[in-house]
Design a protein around this motif. Structure first.
Motif, short mmCIF file in Angstrom:
data_model
loop_
_atom_site.label_atom_id
_atom_site.label_comp_id
_atom_site.label_asym_id
_atom_site.label_seq_id
_atom_site.Cartn_x
_atom_site.Cartn_y
_atom_site.Cartn_z
N LEU A 15 36.44 6.14 9.47
CA LEU A 15 37.65 6.94 9.28
C LEU A 15 37.68 7.53 7.87
O LEU A 15 37.17 6.93 6.92
N CYS A 19 42.95 8.82 5.75
CA CYS A 19 43.55 8.48 7.04
C CYS A 19 44.87 7.74 6.87
O CYS A 19 44.97 6.79 6.08
N PRO A 42 40.83 10.51 13.02
CA PRO A 42 40.51 11.17 11.75
C PRO A 42 39.19 10.64 11.19
O PRO A 42 39.16 9.84 10.26
#
Length: 88
Positions: A15, A19, A42
């Motif tokens: 991620l 995020c 994400p």
């Protein structure tokens, strides 16, 4: 600094450092409670990923504490980081 990985089923995703983990957890939880749904992840890099999350799918969010100075030291192994892991 924290680094996050998300495993959906058997697939692991790195991620982005930017995020919003709280919002992602809420979206994952909502999808499961609704019986399933697509959730935008994400992830690091120039790729869009959406995962179908349902009550039967295993979802694991891992958080690692990472010393930012260790990223600059080639002698320190940081296995979950790659060149595209950094948001510029």
């Amino acid at each position: 600094m924290q680094a996050h990985t998300l495993t959906v089923g058997e697939r692991l995703f790195r991620l982005r450092s930017s995020c919003d983990v709280t919002a992602l957890v809420a979206a994952l939880t909502a999808a499961v409670r609704q019986g399933g749904g697509m959730v935008r992840l994400p992830v690091v890099g120039d790729v869009g990923v959406e995962a179908l999350v349902s009550p039967g799918v295993s979802v694991v969010l891992e958080t690692f504490e990472v010393d930012p100075l260790a990223l600059l030291d080639p002698a320190v192994p940081v296995p979950w980081f790659a060149v595209d892991d950094f948001d510029y």
